[in-house]
Scaffold this motif. Structure first.
Motif, PDB file in Angstrom:
ATOM      1  N   ALA A  94       0.832  -1.206   0.000  1.00 46.61           N
ATOM      2  CA  ALA A  94       0.000   0.000   0.000  1.00 46.61           C
ATOM      3  C   ALA A  94       0.865   1.254   0.000  1.00 46.61           C
ATOM      4  O   ALA A  94       0.579   2.221  -0.725  1.00 46.61           O
ATOM      5  N   VAL A  95       1.928   1.260   0.801  1.00 47.65           N
ATOM      6  CA  VAL A  95       2.816   2.423   0.844  1.00 47.65           C
ATOM      7  C   VAL A  95       3.493   2.635  -0.500  1.00 47.65           C
ATOM      8  O   VAL A  95       3.563   3.758  -1.027  1.00 47.65           O
ATOM      9  N   VAL A  96       3.988   1.556  -1.094  1.00 41.28           N
ATOM     10  CA  VAL A  96       4.635   1.671  -2.409  1.00 41.28           C
ATOM     11  C   VAL A  96       3.630   2.135  -3.457  1.00 41.28           C
ATOM     12  O   VAL A  96       3.965   2.933  -4.340  1.00 41.28           O
ATOM     13  N   GLY A  97       2.386   1.663  -3.362  1.00 33.88           N
ATOM     14  CA  GLY A  97       1.369   2.122  -4.303  1.00 33.88           C
ATOM     15  C   GLY A  97       1.138   3.622  -4.220  1.00 33.88           C
ATOM     16  O   GLY A  97       1.022   4.301  -5.243  1.00 33.88           O
ATOM     17  N   VAL A  98       1.076   4.166  -3.002  1.00 33.24           N
ATOM     18  CA  VAL A  98       0.914   5.612  -2.827  1.00 33.24           C
ATOM     19  C   VAL A  98       2.080   6.357  -3.464  1.00 33.24           C
ATOM     20  O   VAL A  98       1.892   7.344  -4.199  1.00 33.24           O
ATOM     21  N   VAL A  99       3.293   5.904  -3.194  1.00 32.15           N
ATOM     22  CA  VAL A  99       4.484   6.589  -3.710  1.00 32.15           C
ATOM     23  C   VAL A  99       4.532   6.513  -5.234  1.00 32.15           C
ATOM     24  O   VAL A  99       4.817   7.514  -5.913  1.00 32.15           O
ATOM     25  N   MET A 100       4.245   5.343  -5.795  1.00 34.04           N
ATOM     26  CA  MET A 100       4.297   5.203  -7.251  1.00 34.04           C
ATOM     27  C   MET A 100       3.254   6.080  -7.940  1.00 34.04           C
ATOM     28  O   MET A 100       3.525   6.691  -8.978  1.00 34.04           O
ATOM     29  N   GLN A 101       2.065   6.159  -7.390  1.00 37.39           N
ATOM     30  CA  GLN A 101       1.036   6.996  -7.999  1.00 37.39           C
ATOM     31  C   GLN A 101       1.423   8.461  -7.973  1.00 37.39           C
ATOM     32  O   GLN A 101       1.084   9.224  -8.886  1.00 37.39           O
ATOM     33  N   ALA A 102       2.159   8.876  -6.950  1.00 35.65           N
ATOM     34  CA  ALA A 102       2.620  10.260  -6.892  1.00 35.65           C
ATOM     35  C   ALA A 102       3.791  10.491  -7.835  1.00 35.65           C
ATOM     36  O   ALA A 102       3.865  11.539  -8.500  1.00 35.65           O
ATOM     37  N   LEU A 103       4.710   9.530  -7.912  1.00 37.80           N
ATOM     38  CA  LEU A 103       5.896   9.719  -8.738  1.00 37.80           C
ATOM     39  C   LEU A 103       5.567   9.813 -10.221  1.00 37.80           C
ATOM     40  O   LEU A 103       6.129  10.643 -10.941  1.00 37.80           O
ATOM     41  N   VAL A 104       4.689   8.940 -10.680  1.00 40.26           N
ATOM     42  CA  VAL A 104       4.382   8.927 -12.118  1.00 40.26           C
ATOM     43  C   VAL A 104       3.100   9.693 -12.435  1.00 40.26           C
ATOM     44  O   VAL A 104       2.696   9.772 -13.594  1.00 40.26           O
ATOM     45  N   ALA A 274       3.083 -12.322  -6.432  1.00 39.03           N
ATOM     46  CA  ALA A 274       2.513 -11.068  -6.919  1.00 39.03           C
ATOM     47  C   ALA A 274       1.038 -10.981  -6.530  1.00 39.03           C
ATOM     48  O   ALA A 274       0.163 -11.500  -7.219  1.00 39.03           O
ATOM     49  N   ILE A 275       0.764 -10.328  -5.400  1.00 44.06           N
ATOM     50  CA  ILE A 275      -0.607 -10.142  -4.932  1.00 44.06           C
ATOM     51  C   ILE A 275      -1.135  -8.827  -5.481  1.00 44.06           C
ATOM     52  O   ILE A 275      -0.614  -7.757  -5.161  1.00 44.06           O
ATOM     53  N   GLY A 276      -2.147  -8.903  -6.310  1.00 38.58           N
ATOM     54  CA  GLY A 276      -2.646  -7.724  -6.999  1.00 38.58           C
ATOM     55  C   GLY A 276      -3.663  -6.927  -6.217  1.00 38.58           C
ATOM     56  O   GLY A 276      -4.232  -7.398  -5.234  1.00 38.58           O
ATOM     57  N   PHE A 277      -3.899  -5.712  -6.658  1.00 43.80           N
ATOM     58  CA  PHE A 277      -4.960  -4.796  -6.233  1.00 43.80           C
ATOM     59  C   PHE A 277      -4.707  -4.122  -4.892  1.00 43.80           C
ATOM     60  O   PHE A 277      -5.270  -3.059  -4.647  1.00 43.80           O
ATOM     61  N   VAL A 278      -3.906  -4.699  -4.007  1.00 41.93           N
ATOM     62  CA  VAL A 278      -3.675  -4.041  -2.716  1.00 41.93           C
ATOM     63  C   VAL A 278      -2.983  -2.697  -2.918  1.00 41.93           C
ATOM     64  O   VAL A 278      -3.394  -1.667  -2.376  1.00 41.93           O
ATOM     65  N   GLY A 279      -1.916  -2.689  -3.698  1.00 47.96           N
ATOM     66  CA  GLY A 279      -1.186  -1.450  -3.946  1.00 47.96           C
ATOM     67  C   GLY A 279      -1.874  -0.507  -4.896  1.00 47.96           C
ATOM     68  O   GLY A 279      -1.443   0.646  -5.039  1.00 47.96           O
ATOM     69  N   LEU A 280      -2.937  -0.942  -5.542  1.00 46.53           N
ATOM     70  CA  LEU A 280      -3.687  -0.079  -6.459  1.00 46.53           C
ATOM     71  C   LEU A 280      -4.902   0.537  -5.799  1.00 46.53           C
ATOM     72  O   LEU A 280      -5.127   1.755  -5.876  1.00 46.53           O
ATOM     73  N   VAL A 281      -5.696  -0.269  -5.121  1.00 48.85           N
ATOM     74  CA  VAL A 281      -6.982   0.191  -4.596  1.00 48.85           C
ATOM     75  C   VAL A 281      -6.838   0.862  -3.235  1.00 48.85           C
ATOM     76  O   VAL A 281      -7.478   1.893  -2.964  1.00 48.85           O
ATOM     77  N   VAL A 282      -6.009   0.304  -2.353  1.00 49.01           N
ATOM     78  CA  VAL A 282      -5.910   0.833  -0.993  1.00 49.01           C
ATOM     79  C   VAL A 282      -5.501   2.303  -0.968  1.00 49.01           C
ATOM     80  O   VAL A 282      -6.076   3.091  -0.191  1.00 49.01           O
ATOM     81  N   PRO A 283      -4.523   2.758  -1.774  1.00 47.33           N
ATOM     82  CA  PRO A 283      -4.207   4.193  -1.741  1.00 47.33           C
ATOM     83  C   PRO A 283      -5.398   5.079  -2.073  1.00 47.33           C
ATOM     84  O   PRO A 283      -5.598   6.123  -1.437  1.00 47.33           O
ATOM     85  N   HIS A 284      -6.208   4.680  -3.051  1.00 46.00           N
ATOM     86  CA  HIS A 284      -7.382   5.488  -3.398  1.00 46.00           C
ATOM     87  C   HIS A 284      -8.409   5.476  -2.268  1.00 46.00           C
ATOM     88  O   HIS A 284      -9.024   6.511  -1.969  1.00 46.00           O
ATOM     89  N   ALA A 285      -8.601   4.323  -1.640  1.00 45.99           N
ATOM     90  CA  ALA A 285      -9.544   4.257  -0.529  1.00 45.99           C
ATOM     91  C   ALA A 285      -9.053   5.093   0.646  1.00 45.99           C
ATOM     92  O   ALA A 285      -9.851   5.760   1.327  1.00 45.99           O
ATOM     93  N   ALA A 286      -7.740   5.079   0.897  1.00 42.82           N
ATOM     94  CA  ALA A 286      -7.200   5.863   2.012  1.00 42.82           C
ATOM     95  C   ALA A 286      -7.384   7.362   1.775  1.00 42.82           C
ATOM     96  O   ALA A 286      -7.570   8.120   2.736  1.00 42.82           O
ATOM     97  N   ARG A 287      -7.321   7.781   0.535  1.00 39.77           N
ATOM     98  CA  ARG A 287      -7.535   9.207   0.242  1.00 39.77           C
ATOM     99  C   ARG A 287      -8.939   9.657   0.617  1.00 39.77           C
ATOM    100  O   ARG A 287      -9.157  10.839   0.901  1.00 39.77           O
ATOM    101  N   LEU A 288      -9.891   8.751   0.565  1.00 41.65           N
ATOM    102  CA  LEU A 288     -11.250   9.102   0.973  1.00 41.65           C
ATOM    103  C   LEU A 288     -11.304   9.446   2.458  1.00 41.65           C
ATOM    104  O   LEU A 288     -12.174  10.214   2.892  1.00 41.65           O
ATOM    105  N   LEU A 289     -10.392   8.873   3.244  1.00 41.18           N
ATOM    106  CA  LEU A 289     -10.406   9.083   4.688  1.00 41.18           C
ATOM    107  C   LEU A 289      -9.666  10.338   5.108  1.00 41.18           C
ATOM    108  O   LEU A 289     -10.119  11.063   6.001  1.00 41.18           O
ATOM    109  N   VAL A 290      -8.500  10.605   4.483  1.00 39.13           N
ATOM    110  CA  VAL A 290      -7.637  11.683   4.982  1.00 39.13           C
ATOM    111  C   VAL A 290      -7.219  12.674   3.914  1.00 39.13           C
ATOM    112  O   VAL A 290      -6.426  13.579   4.201  1.00 39.13           O
ATOM    113  N   GLY A 291      -7.712  12.548   2.692  1.00 39.92           N
ATOM    114  CA  GLY A 291      -7.325  13.489   1.659  1.00 39.92           C
ATOM    115  C   GLY A 291      -6.041  13.085   0.962  1.00 39.92           C
ATOM    116  O   GLY A 291      -5.508  11.984   1.163  1.00 39.92           O
ATOM    117  N   ALA A 292      -5.501  14.011   0.165  1.00 34.40           N
ATOM    118  CA  ALA A 292      -4.371  13.696  -0.703  1.00 34.40           C
ATOM    119  C   ALA A 292      -3.022  14.051  -0.104  1.00 34.40           C
ATOM    120  O   ALA A 292      -1.989  13.754  -0.707  1.00 34.40           O
TER     121      ALA A 292
END
Length: 350
Positions: A94-104, A274-292
């Motif tokens: 989940a942490v890596v997903g957040v960072v990757m979405q910001a980097l790219v 390779a467990i999918g969707f955790v690093g993709l979906v969780v960052p978006h769901a977390a943004r609903l709770l605390v913003g960007a």
């Protein structure tokens, strides 16, 4: 002599942003502890919560376990390392997903964007077909590291590791590594080796033990610097020019974060596949709770990722007893509808 008027009274400052993240952090931590206790109790051999806690306490601080030797071994030697591995892998992805979405600057980015998981798959498949399963985590990590070097080298050779070039290089490396995996499966895999490879490729924590769980925890430890990169990620999310104007060394910061993401992903994937969707979906769901804002988003995403993967692994392990599903199937079944719901409600925008 004219006396200067005092400055106008300012309004009371808004509630600090950190307070906004306190209740999600507390709620997620409580849910994670509850889910861990449930995971330690459920399964083919059911255990009462008090007995499970007593067995863990007896093993860690001493004393007599309330369970018989078999029940004690099930809780402490089988379920507990699996719980720790699930939490570490989920939080790290989940942490890596957040960072990757910001980097790219792409909402579809996930931890596997750089081709690391495909490279790790090559290493894992090669040792499994060779009958060397004991070195699987090391081989998977080495394959992921080689894939990272190939991705960054290709991006640099193409003109620099910009977000677009990095993504395209990762796609190329992932495609090449997937082709190698398919070729090995076609020519060499059969019987038990084929089943082991399939389970690993789909993502599974069935092999978690006190020998492999520390690897996942080490991968999570490598992610700790990413948790402190909130300000840099906020700047990079504005664009390279704006980040440079704010004093961020864009090139150096991006390379360091990309390498850190790949190392964390390689360590985690070497344990879980390779467990999918955790690093993709969780960052978006977390943004609903605390913003960007990334300083708040990163710790919330870590706890949410740990909770999601722990629940998914418990379902995969216990819901279909006596058979066990690869946890990657469960995360896909849960993650695809969740991501679709986020898109339909406008929470994910390209």
């Amino acid at each position: 002599m004219t006396r200067l008027a005092p400055p106008p009274a300012t309004a009371a400052p808004p509630r600090p942003a950190r307070r906004r993240a306190r209740w999600p952090l507390a709620a997620l931590a409580a849910l994670l502890l509850a889910a861990a206790l449930i995971a330690a109790c459920v399964g083919a051999a059911g255990v009462a919560p008090a007995d499970a806690l007593g067995a863990i306490a007896a093993r860690t601080v001493g004393g007599t376990s309330p369970l018989d030797p078999i029940g004690d071994a099930i809780v402490v030697d089988l379920r507990l390392p699996r719980i720790l591995a699930a939490c570490a892998v989920g939080a790290g992805l989940a942490v890596v997903g957040v960072v990757m979405q910001a980097l790219v600057r792409n909402p579809l980015a996930d931890p596997y964007l750089l081709g690391v998981s495909s490279g790790a798959s090559v290493g894992a498949v090669l040792v499994l077909v060779s009958g060397l399963a004991l070195v699987l985590p090391l081989a998977a990590f080495a394959g992921g590291l080689l894939a990272l070097l190939a991705t960054l080298g290709l991006a640099a050779a193409a003109g620099g590791a910009t977000p677009t070039r990095t993504v395209l290089s990762g796609v190329v490396v992932a495609a090449a590594a997937s082709a190698v995996v398919s070729l090995v499966l076609f020519w060499r895999a059969d019987g038990d080796a084929y089943r082991e490879i399939l389970a690993w490729l789909l993502g599974s924590l069935a092999g978690a033990s006190w020998q492999t769980a520390p690897i996942a925890l080490a991968g999570l430890a490598l992610a700790l610097p990413l948790l402190a990169s909130g300000r840099a990620l906020d700047a990079l999310a504005l664009g390279d020019s704006a980040a440079g104007a704010l004093g961020v060394d864009v090139r150096r910061t991006r390379w360091m974060l990309l390498v850190a993401c790949a190392l964390v992903t390689g360590a985690l994937v070497s344990v879980s596949g390779a467990i999918g969707f955790v690093g993709l979906v969780v960052p978006h769901a977390a943004r609903l709770l605390v913003g960007a804002g990334h300083a708040r988003l990163l710790p919330v995403a870590a706890l949410a990722g740990a909770l999601v993967l722990l629940v998914a692994d418990t379902v995969a392990r216990a819901a279909f007893d006596p058979r066990e599903l690869p946890v990657g199937i469960v995360t896909a079944l849960l993650g695809a509808p969740a991501f679709a719901a986020l898109m339909l409600t406008g929470r994910v925008r390209a």
